[in-house]
Every structure is written in structure tokens, then in C-alpha cells.
Scaffold this motif. Structure first.
Motif, PDB file in Angstrom:
ATOM      1  N   GLU A   1     -19.406 -21.771 -19.224  1.00  0.00           N
ATOM      2  CA  GLU A   1     -19.612 -23.211 -19.354  1.00  0.00           C
ATOM      3  C   GLU A   1     -20.900 -23.660 -18.681  1.00  0.00           C
ATOM      4  OE1 GLU A   1     -16.111 -24.893 -17.721  1.00  0.00           O
ATOM      5  OE2 GLU A   1     -14.979 -24.816 -19.606  1.00  0.00           O
ATOM      6  N   LEU A   2     -21.169 -23.139 -17.495  1.00  0.00           N
ATOM      7  CA  LEU A   2     -22.348 -23.577 -16.753  1.00  0.00           C
ATOM      8  C   LEU A   2     -23.632 -23.023 -17.348  1.00  0.00           C
ATOM      9  CD1 LEU A   2     -20.915 -23.277 -13.139  1.00  0.00           C
ATOM     10  CD2 LEU A   2     -21.139 -25.326 -14.543  1.00  0.00           C
ATOM     11  N   LEU A   3     -23.584 -21.822 -17.895  1.00  0.00           N
ATOM     12  CA  LEU A   3     -24.782 -21.234 -18.490  1.00  0.00           C
ATOM     13  C   LEU A   3     -25.226 -21.995 -19.738  1.00  0.00           C
ATOM     14  CD1 LEU A   3     -24.065 -17.399 -18.170  1.00  0.00           C
ATOM     15  CD2 LEU A   3     -25.833 -18.709 -16.976  1.00  0.00           C
ATOM     16  N   ARG A   4     -24.332 -22.719 -20.369  1.00  0.00           N
ATOM     17  CA  ARG A   4     -24.689 -23.481 -21.563  1.00  0.00           C
ATOM     18  C   ARG A   4     -25.763 -24.533 -21.271  1.00  0.00           C
ATOM     19  NH1 ARG A   4     -19.256 -25.669 -24.237  1.00  0.00           N
ATOM     20  NH2 ARG A   4     -20.635 -26.068 -25.987  1.00  0.00           N
ATOM     21  N   PHE A   5     -25.827 -24.989 -20.041  1.00  0.00           N
ATOM     22  CA  PHE A   5     -26.780 -26.041 -19.685  1.00  0.00           C
ATOM     23  C   PHE A   5     -28.211 -25.510 -19.544  1.00  0.00           C
ATOM     24  CE2 PHE A   5     -22.772 -27.923 -18.546  1.00  0.00           C
ATOM     25  CZ  PHE A   5     -22.945 -29.277 -18.768  1.00  0.00           C
ATOM     26  N   GLY A   6     -28.366 -24.190 -19.463  1.00  0.00           N
ATOM     27  CA  GLY A   6     -29.702 -23.623 -19.308  1.00  0.00           C
ATOM     28  C   GLY A   6     -30.374 -24.134 -18.047  1.00  0.00           C
ATOM     29  N   PRO A   7     -31.660 -24.511 -18.131  1.00  0.00           N
ATOM     30  CA  PRO A   7     -32.393 -24.956 -16.934  1.00  0.00           C
ATOM     31  C   PRO A   7     -32.075 -26.388 -16.505  1.00  0.00           C
ATOM     32  CG  PRO A   7     -33.827 -25.059 -18.851  1.00  0.00           C
ATOM     33  CD  PRO A   7     -32.544 -24.436 -19.317  1.00  0.00           C
ATOM     34  N   GLU A   8     -31.136 -27.049 -17.207  1.00  0.00           N
ATOM     35  CA  GLU A   8     -30.827 -28.441 -16.865  1.00  0.00           C
ATOM     36  C   GLU A   8     -29.741 -28.552 -15.801  1.00  0.00           C
ATOM     37  OE1 GLU A   8     -32.929 -30.430 -18.189  1.00  0.00           O
ATOM     38  OE2 GLU A   8     -33.671 -28.852 -19.520  1.00  0.00           O
ATOM     39  N   LEU A   9     -29.229 -27.419 -15.317  1.00  0.00           N
ATOM     40  CA  LEU A   9     -28.184 -27.413 -14.286  1.00  0.00           C
ATOM     41  C   LEU A   9     -28.476 -26.324 -13.271  1.00  0.00           C
ATOM     42  CD1 LEU A   9     -24.352 -27.706 -14.694  1.00  0.00           C
ATOM     43  CD2 LEU A   9     -25.292 -25.659 -13.602  1.00  0.00           C
ATOM     44  N   GLN A  10     -28.266 -26.653 -12.003  1.00  0.00           N
ATOM     45  CA  GLN A  10     -28.424 -25.675 -10.914  1.00  0.00           C
ATOM     46  C   GLN A  10     -27.162 -25.674 -10.071  1.00  0.00           C
ATOM     47  OE1 GLN A  10     -31.367 -26.668  -7.994  1.00  0.00           O
ATOM     48  NE2 GLN A  10     -31.399 -24.630  -7.080  1.00  0.00           N
ATOM     49  N   VAL A  11     -26.548 -24.500  -9.894  1.00  0.00           N
ATOM     50  CA  VAL A  11     -25.330 -24.387  -9.083  1.00  0.00           C
ATOM     51  C   VAL A  11     -25.718 -24.286  -7.615  1.00  0.00           C
ATOM     52  CG1 VAL A  11     -23.268 -23.017  -8.612  1.00  0.00           C
ATOM     53  CG2 VAL A  11     -24.085 -23.260 -10.970  1.00  0.00           C
ATOM     54  N   LEU A  12     -25.084 -25.129  -6.790  1.00  0.00           N
ATOM     55  CA  LEU A  12     -25.320 -25.096  -5.343  1.00  0.00           C
ATOM     56  C   LEU A  12     -24.181 -24.388  -4.621  1.00  0.00           C
ATOM     57  CD1 LEU A  12     -26.551 -28.795  -4.851  1.00  0.00           C
ATOM     58  CD2 LEU A  12     -27.940 -26.735  -5.234  1.00  0.00           C
ATOM     59  N   GLU A  13     -22.959 -24.722  -4.958  1.00  0.00           N
ATOM     60  CA  GLU A  13     -21.772 -24.145  -4.329  1.00  0.00           C
ATOM     61  C   GLU A  13     -20.685 -23.993  -5.398  1.00  0.00           C
ATOM     62  OE1 GLU A  13     -20.424 -26.547  -1.092  1.00  0.00           O
ATOM     63  OE2 GLU A  13     -22.438 -26.900  -0.321  1.00  0.00           O
ATOM     64  N   PRO A  14     -19.712 -23.086  -5.168  1.00  0.00           N
ATOM     65  CA  PRO A  14     -19.586 -22.114  -4.069  1.00  0.00           C
ATOM     66  C   PRO A  14     -20.588 -20.964  -4.216  1.00  0.00           C
ATOM     67  CG  PRO A  14     -17.830 -21.824  -5.663  1.00  0.00           C
ATOM     68  CD  PRO A  14     -18.576 -23.040  -6.109  1.00  0.00           C
ATOM     69  N   ALA A  15     -20.770 -20.240  -3.124  1.00  0.00           N
ATOM     70  CA  ALA A  15     -21.798 -19.208  -3.085  1.00  0.00           C
ATOM     71  C   ALA A  15     -21.554 -18.108  -4.122  1.00  0.00           C
ATOM     72  CB  ALA A  15     -21.874 -18.610  -1.679  1.00  0.00           C
ATOM     73  N   ASP A  16     -20.277 -17.723  -4.330  1.00  0.00           N
ATOM     74  CA  ASP A  16     -20.022 -16.627  -5.281  1.00  0.00           C
ATOM     75  C   ASP A  16     -20.339 -17.046  -6.706  1.00  0.00           C
ATOM     76  OD1 ASP A  16     -17.865 -18.425  -5.228  1.00  0.00           O
ATOM     77  OD2 ASP A  16     -16.478 -16.922  -6.024  1.00  0.00           O
ATOM     78  N   LEU A  17     -20.050 -18.304  -7.055  1.00  0.00           N
ATOM     79  CA  LEU A  17     -20.357 -18.782  -8.398  1.00  0.00           C
ATOM     80  C   LEU A  17     -21.872 -18.894  -8.586  1.00  0.00           C
ATOM     81  CD1 LEU A  17     -19.353 -19.767 -11.117  1.00  0.00           C
ATOM     82  CD2 LEU A  17     -19.125 -22.067 -10.155  1.00  0.00           C
ATOM     83  N   ARG A  18     -22.570 -19.359  -7.567  1.00  0.00           N
ATOM     84  CA  ARG A  18     -24.038 -19.433  -7.633  1.00  0.00           C
ATOM     85  C   ARG A  18     -24.629 -18.036  -7.854  1.00  0.00           C
ATOM     86  NH1 ARG A  18     -28.413 -22.650  -5.825  1.00  0.00           N
ATOM     87  NH2 ARG A  18     -30.152 -21.415  -5.007  1.00  0.00           N
ATOM     88  N   ALA A  19     -24.089 -17.044  -7.134  1.00  0.00           N
ATOM     89  CA  ALA A  19     -24.592 -15.673  -7.280  1.00  0.00           C
ATOM     90  C   ALA A  19     -24.303 -15.131  -8.678  1.00  0.00           C
ATOM     91  CB  ALA A  19     -23.959 -14.776  -6.223  1.00  0.00           C
ATOM     92  N   ASP A  20     -23.119 -15.441  -9.220  1.00  0.00           N
ATOM     93  CA  ASP A  20     -22.779 -14.977 -10.564  1.00  0.00           C
ATOM     94  C   ASP A  20     -23.715 -15.580 -11.608  1.00  0.00           C
ATOM     95  OD1 ASP A  20     -20.707 -13.470  -9.579  1.00  0.00           O
ATOM     96  OD2 ASP A  20     -19.149 -14.962 -10.036  1.00  0.00           O
ATOM     97  N   VAL A  21     -24.019 -16.872 -11.474  1.00  0.00           N
ATOM     98  CA  VAL A  21     -24.918 -17.518 -12.416  1.00  0.00           C
ATOM     99  C   VAL A  21     -26.319 -16.920 -12.304  1.00  0.00           C
ATOM    100  CG1 VAL A  21     -26.045 -19.693 -13.031  1.00  0.00           C
ATOM    101  CG2 VAL A  21     -23.597 -19.664 -12.510  1.00  0.00           C
ATOM    102  N   ALA A  22     -26.790 -16.715 -11.078  1.00  0.00           N
ATOM    103  CA  ALA A  22     -28.128 -16.142 -10.872  1.00  0.00           C
ATOM    104  C   ALA A  22     -28.215 -14.743 -11.473  1.00  0.00           C
ATOM    105  CB  ALA A  22     -28.454 -16.113  -9.382  1.00  0.00           C
ATOM    106  N   ALA A  23     -27.161 -13.933 -11.287  1.00  0.00           N
ATOM    107  CA  ALA A  23     -27.163 -12.579 -11.830  1.00  0.00           C
ATOM    108  C   ALA A  23     -27.167 -12.603 -13.360  1.00  0.00           C
ATOM    109  CB  ALA A  23     -25.954 -11.806 -11.309  1.00  0.00           C
ATOM    110  N   ALA A  24     -26.398 -13.530 -13.941  1.00  0.00           N
ATOM    111  CA  ALA A  24     -26.355 -13.627 -15.394  1.00  0.00           C
ATOM    112  C   ALA A  24     -27.702 -14.054 -15.955  1.00  0.00           C
ATOM    113  CB  ALA A  24     -25.267 -14.617 -15.815  1.00  0.00           C
ATOM    114  N   VAL A  25     -28.341 -15.006 -15.281  1.00  0.00           N
ATOM    115  CA  VAL A  25     -29.656 -15.459 -15.730  1.00  0.00           C
ATOM    116  C   VAL A  25     -30.669 -14.316 -15.634  1.00  0.00           C
ATOM    117  CG1 VAL A  25     -31.568 -17.007 -15.196  1.00  0.00           C
ATOM    118  CG2 VAL A  25     -29.217 -17.885 -15.204  1.00  0.00           C
TER     119      VAL A  25
END
Length: 321
Positions: free
Chosen positions: A289-313
Motif C-alpha cells: 500500500e505504501l509503495l503505491r505512493f512512490g516518491p510522494e510518501l516517506q515513512v518515518l515510523e515504525p523503524a521496521d516498516l521504514r527499513a522494509d520500504v527502503a529495502a524494497a525501493v
């Protein structure tokens, strides 16, 4: 059956004036030959219906003739609650019943009000299902609706979300149409539960049961929906959203995301980005769901979700060289 159809022909001519045989046949879903026979039967019964020949011709009643046979049957009265939902009425097996009830109502209205009612129907239409999705196959919906009307138990097999199947004896209490999907509220094993109709197998209707007098379908559905939402979105993601990202929230995250935006009390920063707490599903669904936003969304917390998004990107970037 024929008597009901003859009344429908009469009411159609009364409400709409001149109609051709082809128009009557299409409205009643019968052959043109059947329409000819019905017109002859009405004339033989003393109804003053006559035909105009030629391209602009058709059948109509003598001016001033009106029938008083406008009483609604029980089924027709029930179907009027679905007057704005013709697709839903058809799925429940009430399509022709609804059409007959509407005809009788129109016939009972004074001419001015009848014209206004027709204008509303031509200006407003409710289409319930969402875009870009197929219509579920619901071969048993009409039988389930009958069980609801008659307060009869259902014995069936139910396919759960993990595709396993279980035997169920249900006391059906009500049907709900939500975003194009049908759900059954039913009592089972002493508790009230919700079942997706498309997962219900062939129902075997059994004996009648005593419907609880205090059951409120609308209140039950509101409470169940809120509980379902809490279970579906157990986590909160703290994110930053651009202006475009905020516009995309209702499309990507639906009513849950839109509500989170409305309840946000923060103000956008000087670059137009807003800090928002978004309810998200657990595990992989939240990531998608969060990756659908592309560069228009940045995850701040929680740390594990932020890391998962960064790894996927990072993986996506690597796949493009």
C-alpha cells in the motif's frame, strides 16, 4: 402470471401514453407476438385501448381512462426499498417485482407528480459497484434472500479466507450490500456473525426460527464494520505526504486513509509536506500500500516498516540498473 402481465401492459400505457409493440415487448421481456395477444385480451375485457398505424404509431388508451387497480402486493412493497438499486434488486430475484411496484406507484400519482418522478429518474442514478472489478458470481443470493424473508435456517458449506471449508447452520438475519459485495448477517453457534455471500455454498433451507426482536441490522453492521476495520488495520504508520500524496490517499487507502487525513491536526511544512498517522495492515500488505505512493510518501515510523520500504525501493532501483 398472465394476469399480472396484462396489468403491467395497462399501467405502462396509462403512465407513458403511446407505446409501440416493440417497446412493450422490451419492457415486459416477452415477444412481440405475446404483446399482440395481450392487447387483444385487454380489448376483449373492455379496456379502451386502440392502435395507431404507421411509423409513428403504437398503442394507447382512450384519453381520460385510468385504472384503479394499483394495490401493491407484499413482494412489491418490499422491493420498493431497492428502487434506487435495480442491479441489487435483480440479484435478489426482485427485478420484475420492483418494476411492477414502480408502475403501480406511478399509476397512483397525479399527472404532475408522475412527471416529476420521471424527471428524477432521468437525472439521478446510483451505481454501487466500484470501478475496474468484476461482478461476483452469486448463484445462491436469491435463495439466501428467501431464507432471510421467511426466517428459515440455512445448512451450507462456507469457504473461509484461507480457502478451507467448514459446515455451517445459519439463522439469516439480514443482507448487506457494501461496495458491490453482498454480506449476510446471521446467528451461528449462539453469536451474530458476518459471511460473504460469494463464499456460501448451496444453501439447504430448513425449519423456521424465531428472529430476535431486538436485532437492528443497521446498528449491527456499523458495529461490525468498526470492529473489522480495527482488526484489518492494527498498526499505525507515521508518514510524510506531499500535496500530491495527500490527494492520492482516498484512492489508495480508501475511507480509512481519508479519515486519518481529516483527523490530522498538524500543518504542512514550508515545502508542503504533512506528517500524518495512517492505519495500515500488518506485514506485506502495508508495504504494498505504501509503495503505491512512490516518491510522494516517506515513512518515518515504525523503524521496521521504514527499513522494509527502503529495502524494497533499493531492490526496485537495482532492477532498473
Amino acid at each position: 402470471m398472465r394476469a399480472s402481465r396484462l396489468l403491467s401492459v395497462l399501467l405502462l400505457l396509462q403512465n407513458r401514453g403511446r407505446m409501440t409493440a416493440d417497446e412493450l415487448a422490451a419492457e415486459l421481456e416477452v415477444s412481440v407476438r405475446t404483446v399482440y395477444r395481450d392487447i387483444e385480451a385487454l380489448s376483449a375485457a373492455g379496456v379502451p385501448v386502440y392502435a395507431d398505424r404507421g411509423r409513428a404509431g403504437g398503442y394507447q388508451l382512450v384519453d381520460g381512462y385510468r385504472t384503479r387497480l394499483t394495490g401493491l402486493t407484499e413482494e412489491e412493497a418490499r422491493s420498493l426499498s431497492l428502487a434506487g438499486l435495480p442491479v441489487a434488486a435483480a440479484e435478489l430475484g426482485l427485478g420484475t417485482v420492483l418494476a411492477a411496484a414502480q408502475l403501480k406507484l406511478y399509476a397512483a400519482l397525479p399527472a404532475e407528480l408522475r412527471d416529476r418522478a420521471g424527471q428524477v429518474a432521468q437525472r439521478f442514478f446510483l451505481d454501487v459497484p466500484g470501478w475496474f472489478r468484476g461482478i461476483e458470481s452469486l448463484p445462491h443470493l436469491a435463495d439466501i434472500a428467501r431464507a432471510v424473508w421467511e426466517s428459515r435456517r440455512i445448512t451450507t458449506r462456507y469457504r473461509r479466507w484461507d480457502r478451507s471449508e467448514v459446515d455451517r447452520v445459519l439463522e439469516p438475519l439480514g443482507l448487506i450490500l457494501k461496495a458491490g459485495n453482498w454480506y449476510l448477517a446471521a446467528r451461528a453457534d449462539g453469536g451474530d456473525r458476518t459471511y460473504r455471500v460469494s463464499r456460501i455454498g448451496t444453501p439447504e433451507l430448513g425449519e423456521r426460527f424465531e428472529r430476535p426482536a431486538d436485532f437492528d441490522l443497521a446498528a449491527y453492521w456499523r458495529e461490525w464494520s468498526e470492529s473489522f476495520e480495527r482488526r484489518l488495520y492494527p498498526r499505525v504508520a507515521v508518514v510524510r505526504l506531499s500535496r500530491l500524496g495527500r490527494d492520492l490517499v482516498p484512492f489508495y487507502l480508501g475511507a480509512v486513509g481519508a479519515r486519518a487525513l481529516r483527523e490530522c491536526r498538524d500543518e504542512p511544512d514550508e515545502d508542503g509536506w504533512l506528517r500524518v498517522e495512517l492505519p495500515v495492515e500488518p506485514g506485506a500488505p502495508a508495504l504494498g500500500e505504501l509503495l503505491r505512493f512512490g516518491p510522494e510518501l516517506q515513512v518515518l515510523e515504525p523503524a521496521d516498516l521504514r527499513a522494509d520500504v527502503a529495502a524494497a525501493v533499493a531492490r526496485m532501483g537495482a532492477s532498473y540498473g
